[in-house]
Design a protein around this motif. Structure first.
Motif, PDB file in Angstrom:
ATOM      1  N   LYS A   1       3.569 -11.535   1.526  1.00  8.41           N
ATOM      2  CA  LYS A   1       4.738 -11.575   0.650  1.00  8.41           C
ATOM      3  C   LYS A   1       4.317 -11.406  -0.810  1.00  8.41           C
ATOM      4  O   LYS A   1       4.960 -10.682  -1.570  1.00  8.41           O
ATOM      5  CB  LYS A   1       5.463 -12.914   0.848  1.00  8.41           C
ATOM      6  CG  LYS A   1       6.759 -13.039   0.127  1.00  8.41           C
ATOM      7  CD  LYS A   1       7.413 -14.380   0.473  1.00  8.41           C
ATOM      8  CE  LYS A   1       8.701 -14.566  -0.287  1.00  8.41           C
ATOM      9  NZ  LYS A   1       9.323 -15.867  -0.002  1.00  8.41           N
ATOM     10  N   ALA A   2       3.219 -12.042  -1.195  1.00  4.48           N
ATOM     11  CA  ALA A   2       2.709 -11.937  -2.566  1.00  4.48           C
ATOM     12  C   ALA A   2       2.281 -10.495  -2.874  1.00  4.48           C
ATOM     13  O   ALA A   2       2.594  -9.964  -3.945  1.00  4.48           O
ATOM     14  CB  ALA A   2       1.526 -12.884  -2.765  1.00  4.48           C
ATOM     15  N   LYS A   3       1.582  -9.861  -1.947  1.00  3.00           N
ATOM     16  CA  LYS A   3       1.141  -8.480  -2.162  1.00  3.00           C
ATOM     17  C   LYS A   3       2.325  -7.527  -2.259  1.00  3.00           C
ATOM     18  O   LYS A   3       2.301  -6.586  -3.049  1.00  3.00           O
ATOM     19  CB  LYS A   3       0.196  -8.061  -1.031  1.00  3.00           C
ATOM     20  CG  LYS A   3      -1.177  -8.691  -1.158  1.00  3.00           C
ATOM     21  CD  LYS A   3      -2.117  -8.209  -0.082  1.00  3.00           C
ATOM     22  CE  LYS A   3      -3.496  -8.797  -0.289  1.00  3.00           C
ATOM     23  NZ  LYS A   3      -4.477  -8.287   0.658  1.00  3.00           N
ATOM     24  N   GLU A   4       3.343  -7.759  -1.484  1.00  8.85           N
ATOM     25  CA  GLU A   4       4.540  -6.913  -1.559  1.00  8.85           C
ATOM     26  C   GLU A   4       5.217  -7.080  -2.915  1.00  8.85           C
ATOM     27  O   GLU A   4       5.659  -6.097  -3.517  1.00  8.85           O
ATOM     28  CB  GLU A   4       5.519  -7.265  -0.432  1.00  8.85           C
ATOM     29  CG  GLU A   4       5.041  -6.803   0.925  1.00  8.85           C
ATOM     30  CD  GLU A   4       5.906  -7.337   2.067  1.00  8.85           C
ATOM     31  OE1 GLU A   4       6.984  -7.930   1.817  1.00  8.85           O
ATOM     32  OE2 GLU A   4       5.483  -7.171   3.226  1.00  8.85           O
ATOM     33  N   TRP A   5       5.309  -8.321  -3.414  1.00  3.45           N
ATOM     34  CA  TRP A   5       5.974  -8.573  -4.684  1.00  3.45           C
ATOM     35  C   TRP A   5       5.229  -7.882  -5.840  1.00  3.45           C
ATOM     36  O   TRP A   5       5.837  -7.286  -6.708  1.00  3.45           O
ATOM     37  CB  TRP A   5       6.081 -10.083  -4.961  1.00  3.45           C
ATOM     38  CG  TRP A   5       6.793 -10.375  -6.233  1.00  3.45           C
ATOM     39  CD1 TRP A   5       8.148 -10.356  -6.432  1.00  3.45           C
ATOM     40  CD2 TRP A   5       6.217 -10.685  -7.491  1.00  3.45           C
ATOM     41  NE1 TRP A   5       8.429 -10.644  -7.746  1.00  3.45           N
ATOM     42  CE2 TRP A   5       7.259 -10.860  -8.423  1.00  3.45           C
ATOM     43  CE3 TRP A   5       4.903 -10.845  -7.942  1.00  3.45           C
ATOM     44  CZ2 TRP A   5       7.045 -11.184  -9.758  1.00  3.45           C
ATOM     45  CZ3 TRP A   5       4.684 -11.175  -9.264  1.00  3.45           C
ATOM     46  CH2 TRP A   5       5.738 -11.339 -10.158  1.00  3.45           C
ATOM     47  N   ILE A   6       3.906  -7.940  -5.829  1.00  2.00           N
ATOM     48  CA  ILE A   6       3.125  -7.354  -6.923  1.00  2.00           C
ATOM     49  C   ILE A   6       2.981  -5.843  -6.755  1.00  2.00           C
ATOM     50  O   ILE A   6       2.608  -5.129  -7.677  1.00  2.00           O
ATOM     51  CB  ILE A   6       1.740  -8.043  -7.059  1.00  2.00           C
ATOM     52  CG1 ILE A   6       1.136  -7.836  -8.455  1.00  2.00           C
ATOM     53  CG2 ILE A   6       0.772  -7.574  -5.992  1.00  2.00           C
ATOM     54  CD1 ILE A   6       1.811  -8.547  -9.554  1.00  2.00           C
ATOM     55  N   GLY A   7       3.286  -5.335  -5.564  1.00  2.00           N
ATOM     56  CA  GLY A   7       3.204  -3.889  -5.322  1.00  2.00           C
ATOM     57  C   GLY A   7       1.823  -3.405  -4.957  1.00  2.00           C
ATOM     58  O   GLY A   7       1.440  -2.280  -5.234  1.00  2.00           O
TER      59      GLY A   7
END
Length: 118
Positions: free
Chosen positions: A111-117
C-alpha cells in the motif's frame, strides 16, 4: 544507519533507516536532493524505518538543517515503520511542510509503495 535503495522513479529517494541516524547518513541524501531539484522537480521520499533506535544529536541537527533548507522542494514523503513515535514524527512533519506526508505500518508495504508511486 541510512542505506539507500535503488528506484526506477527519477524523483524518488528510497532509503532503509535502522540503528542510529548520523550526520554522515544524512549527508548521503543531501546531494541526491540537489540532483532532483536542479532539474526543476520536487523530491519524493520513501523511508523504511526498521529497528530505528534514535538519532545521534549531530544526525538530528543535520537532518533539520537539510529539511529547513528544502521544505518547499519536497513532494510526497512516506514513512513506513512499526513504532508509535515514528507515526507521530510523520504527523509532525506534515504540519511544517506543504508536501504530502503519510505513515504506513511495515505490514502495509505494498500500500505504501502504491501511494508513493514506486
Amino acid at each position: 544507519m541510512i542505506q539507500l535503495q535503488e528506484t526506477k522513479k527519477e524523483i524518488l529517494i528510497t532509503a532503509e533507516m535502522s540503528g542510529k541516524i548520523t550526520k554522515k547518513g544524512i549527508e548521503k541524501i543531501h546531494p541526491l536532493i540537489h540532483h532532483i531539484i536542479d532539474k526543476g522537480n520536487k523530491v519524493d521520499f520513501y523511508f523504511e524505518l526498521e529497528n530505528l533506535r534514535r538519532y545521534k544529536l549531530e544526525g538530528l541537527w543535520e537532518g533539520l538543517k537539510v529539511d529547513t533548507a528544502h521544505l518547499s522542494d519536497y513532494g510526497k514523503t512516506e514513512f513506513e515503520g512499526n513504532k508509535k513515535w515514528q507515526e507521530w514524527a510523520a504527523k509532525a512533519m506534515d504540519l511544517f511542510t506543504d508536501s504530502e506526508v503519510k505513515f504506513f505500518d511495515l505490514q502495509e508495504k505494498q500500500k505504501a509503495k502504491e501511494w508513493i508511486g514506486q
